[in-house]
Design a protein around this motif. Structure first.
Motif, PDB file in Angstrom:
ATOM      1  N   VAL A  56      -2.044  -5.931   7.686  1.00  0.00           N
ATOM      2  CA  VAL A  56      -3.398  -6.017   7.561  1.00  0.00           C
ATOM      3  C   VAL A  56      -4.013  -5.695   5.950  1.00  0.00           C
ATOM      4  CG1 VAL A  56      -5.525  -5.047   8.215  1.00  0.00           C
ATOM      5  CG2 VAL A  56      -3.736  -5.738   9.936  1.00  0.00           C
ATOM      6  N   SER A  57      -3.279  -4.653   5.350  1.00  0.00           N
ATOM      7  CA  SER A  57      -3.938  -3.981   4.054  1.00  0.00           C
ATOM      8  C   SER A  57      -2.760  -4.383   2.956  1.00  0.00           C
ATOM      9  CB  SER A  57      -3.992  -2.481   4.263  1.00  0.00           C
ATOM     10  OG  SER A  57      -4.630  -2.108   5.281  1.00  0.00           O
ATOM     11  N   THR A  58      -3.392  -5.069   1.992  1.00  0.00           N
ATOM     12  CA  THR A  58      -2.473  -5.184   0.608  1.00  0.00           C
ATOM     13  C   THR A  58      -3.003  -4.696  -0.620  1.00  0.00           C
ATOM     14  OG1 THR A  58      -3.353  -7.468   0.508  1.00  0.00           O
ATOM     15  CG2 THR A  58      -1.427  -7.310   1.854  1.00  0.00           C
ATOM     16  N   GLY A  59      -2.512  -4.511  -1.338  1.00  0.00           N
ATOM     17  CA  GLY A  59      -2.702  -4.172  -2.786  1.00  0.00           C
ATOM     18  C   GLY A  59      -2.085  -4.807  -3.700  1.00  0.00           C
ATOM     19  N   TYR A  60      -2.719  -5.059  -4.994  1.00  0.00           N
ATOM     20  CA  TYR A  60      -2.367  -5.727  -6.130  1.00  0.00           C
ATOM     21  C   TYR A  60      -2.507  -5.166  -7.514  1.00  0.00           C
ATOM     22  CZ  TYR A  60      -1.463  -9.376  -2.615  1.00  0.00           C
ATOM     23  OH  TYR A  60      -1.036 -10.417  -1.812  1.00  0.00           O
ATOM     24  N   VAL A  61      -1.614  -5.025  -8.543  1.00  0.00           N
ATOM     25  CA  VAL A  61      -1.958  -4.651  -9.743  1.00  0.00           C
ATOM     26  C   VAL A  61      -2.771  -5.907 -10.134  1.00  0.00           C
ATOM     27  CG1 VAL A  61       0.028  -5.845 -10.965  1.00  0.00           C
ATOM     28  CG2 VAL A  61      -1.255  -3.683 -11.894  1.00  0.00           C
ATOM     29  N   ASP A  62      -3.915  -5.302 -11.340  1.00  0.00           N
ATOM     30  CA  ASP A  62      -4.928  -6.321 -11.501  1.00  0.00           C
ATOM     31  C   ASP A  62      -4.291  -7.675 -12.317  1.00  0.00           C
ATOM     32  OD1 ASP A  62      -7.544  -4.232 -12.539  1.00  0.00           O
ATOM     33  OD2 ASP A  62      -6.889  -4.948 -10.702  1.00  0.00           O
ATOM     34  N   SER A  63      -3.219  -7.419 -12.953  1.00  0.00           N
ATOM     35  CA  SER A  63      -2.641  -8.521 -13.801  1.00  0.00           C
ATOM     36  C   SER A  63      -2.046  -9.783 -12.837  1.00  0.00           C
ATOM     37  CB  SER A  63      -1.542  -7.923 -14.520  1.00  0.00           C
ATOM     38  OG  SER A  63      -0.491  -7.397 -13.981  1.00  0.00           O
ATOM     39  N   VAL A  64      -1.801  -9.550 -11.397  1.00  0.00           N
ATOM     40  CA  VAL A  64      -1.218 -10.407 -10.666  1.00  0.00           C
ATOM     41  C   VAL A  64      -2.133 -10.953  -9.686  1.00  0.00           C
ATOM     42  CG1 VAL A  64       1.005  -9.272 -10.941  1.00  0.00           C
ATOM     43  CG2 VAL A  64      -0.142  -9.083  -8.728  1.00  0.00           C
ATOM     44  N   LYS A  65      -3.431 -10.216  -9.553  1.00  0.00           N
ATOM     45  CA  LYS A  65      -4.310 -10.980  -8.505  1.00  0.00           C
ATOM     46  C   LYS A  65      -4.406 -12.383  -8.862  1.00  0.00           C
ATOM     47  CE  LYS A  65      -6.540  -6.469  -7.504  1.00  0.00           C
ATOM     48  NZ  LYS A  65      -7.742  -5.539  -7.631  1.00  0.00           N
ATOM     49  N   GLY A  66      -4.650 -13.163  -7.481  1.00  0.00           N
ATOM     50  CA  GLY A  66      -4.696 -14.562  -7.764  1.00  0.00           C
ATOM     51  C   GLY A  66      -3.636 -15.368  -7.749  1.00  0.00           C
ATOM     52  N   ARG A  67      -2.389 -14.629  -8.346  1.00  0.00           N
ATOM     53  CA  ARG A  67      -1.336 -15.452  -8.731  1.00  0.00           C
ATOM     54  C   ARG A  67      -0.138 -14.897  -7.724  1.00  0.00           C
ATOM     55  NH1 ARG A  67       1.317 -14.564 -13.263  1.00  0.00           N
ATOM     56  NH2 ARG A  67       0.472 -12.406 -13.476  1.00  0.00           N
ATOM     57  N   PHE A  68      -0.100 -13.750  -7.304  1.00  0.00           N
ATOM     58  CA  PHE A  68       1.126 -13.330  -6.458  1.00  0.00           C
ATOM     59  C   PHE A  68       0.375 -13.068  -5.141  1.00  0.00           C
ATOM     60  CE2 PHE A  68       3.911 -11.079  -9.700  1.00  0.00           C
ATOM     61  CZ  PHE A  68       3.975 -12.290 -10.395  1.00  0.00           C
ATOM     62  N   THR A  69       1.316 -13.263  -4.087  1.00  0.00           N
ATOM     63  CA  THR A  69       0.756 -12.903  -2.610  1.00  0.00           C
ATOM     64  C   THR A  69       1.993 -12.345  -1.860  1.00  0.00           C
ATOM     65  OG1 THR A  69      -0.561 -14.957  -2.508  1.00  0.00           O
ATOM     66  CG2 THR A  69       0.111 -13.843  -0.442  1.00  0.00           C
ATOM     67  N   ILE A  70       1.603 -11.064  -1.362  1.00  0.00           N
ATOM     68  CA  ILE A  70       2.549 -10.289  -0.592  1.00  0.00           C
ATOM     69  C   ILE A  70       2.514 -10.739   0.938  1.00  0.00           C
ATOM     70  CG2 ILE A  70       1.276  -8.225  -0.444  1.00  0.00           C
ATOM     71  CD1 ILE A  70       3.916  -6.679  -0.725  1.00  0.00           C
ATOM     72  N   SER A  71       3.432 -10.740   1.779  1.00  0.00           N
ATOM     73  CA  SER A  71       3.187 -10.866   3.035  1.00  0.00           C
ATOM     74  C   SER A  71       4.779 -10.317   3.859  1.00  0.00           C
ATOM     75  CB  SER A  71       3.224 -12.368   3.317  1.00  0.00           C
ATOM     76  OG  SER A  71       4.245 -13.139   2.952  1.00  0.00           O
ATOM     77  N   ARG A  72       4.492 -10.261   5.189  1.00  0.00           N
ATOM     78  CA  ARG A  72       5.716  -9.717   5.720  1.00  0.00           C
ATOM     79  C   ARG A  72       5.978 -10.484   7.207  1.00  0.00           C
ATOM     80  NH1 ARG A  72       4.726  -3.945   5.761  1.00  0.00           N
ATOM     81  NH2 ARG A  72       6.789  -3.925   6.987  1.00  0.00           N
ATOM     82  N   ASN A  73       6.982 -10.713   7.742  1.00  0.00           N
ATOM     83  CA  ASN A  73       7.533 -11.197   8.710  1.00  0.00           C
ATOM     84  C   ASN A  73       8.460 -10.032   9.719  1.00  0.00           C
ATOM     85  OD1 ASN A  73       8.653 -12.337  11.188  1.00  0.00           O
ATOM     86  ND2 ASN A  73       8.649 -14.485  10.117  1.00  0.00           N
ATOM     87  N   ASN A  74       7.665  -9.193  10.521  1.00  0.00           N
ATOM     88  CA  ASN A  74       8.404  -8.106  11.076  1.00  0.00           C
ATOM     89  C   ASN A  74       9.505  -8.660  11.986  1.00  0.00           C
ATOM     90  OD1 ASN A  74       6.937  -6.004   9.660  1.00  0.00           O
ATOM     91  ND2 ASN A  74       5.616  -5.586  11.272  1.00  0.00           N
TER      92      ASN A  74
END
Length: 123
Positions: A56-74
């Motif tokens: 539910v919660s994600t966080g990014y460094v500013d330099s990658v926002k809009g370009r990188f996406t983190i996700s998971r498959n438990n």
């Protein structure tokens, strides 16, 4: 115990994409906050992105926002980092790590680390 394995790195031209994966024991990947860090030659290791155990919660460094996406498959004990619009400054060794501190960006808060995977972006 708790060892993580990062994979998916490679050589890509600027503007291209790569997808990184981080796998490990379910009790680690599925119950800890998982973060991706990177380290360029001669520079300190920096936080890139993180995701809570629920996703539910994600966080990014500013330099990658809009370009990188983190996700998971438990179900697969795996956390992913999709990297698009890559730039030469994204070059470095990428590490995944697990922490009990949700949303932490500090390397000292992370208990388990993967071995790292090299990402090289050519201009």
């Amino acid at each position: 115990q708790g060892q993580l394995i990062a994979s998916g790195g490679g050589l890509v031209q600027a503007g291209g994409s790569l997808s990184l994966s981080c796998t490990g024991p379910g009790r680690t990947v599925n119950t800890y906050y998982v973060g991706w860090f990177r380290q360029a030659p001669g520079k300190e290791r920096e936080f890139v992105a993180g995701i809570s155990w629920s996703g539910v919660s994600t966080g990014y460094v500013d330099s990658v926002k809009g370009r990188f996406t983190i996700s998971r498959n438990n179900a697969k004990n795996t956390v992913y980092l999709q990297m698009n619009s890559l730039r030469p400054e994204d070059t470095g060794v990428y590490y995944c790590a697990a922490s009990t501190v949700t949303m932490s960006r500090k390397t000292e808060d992370y208990i388990y680390w993967g071995q790292g995977t090299q990402v090289t972006v050519s201009s």
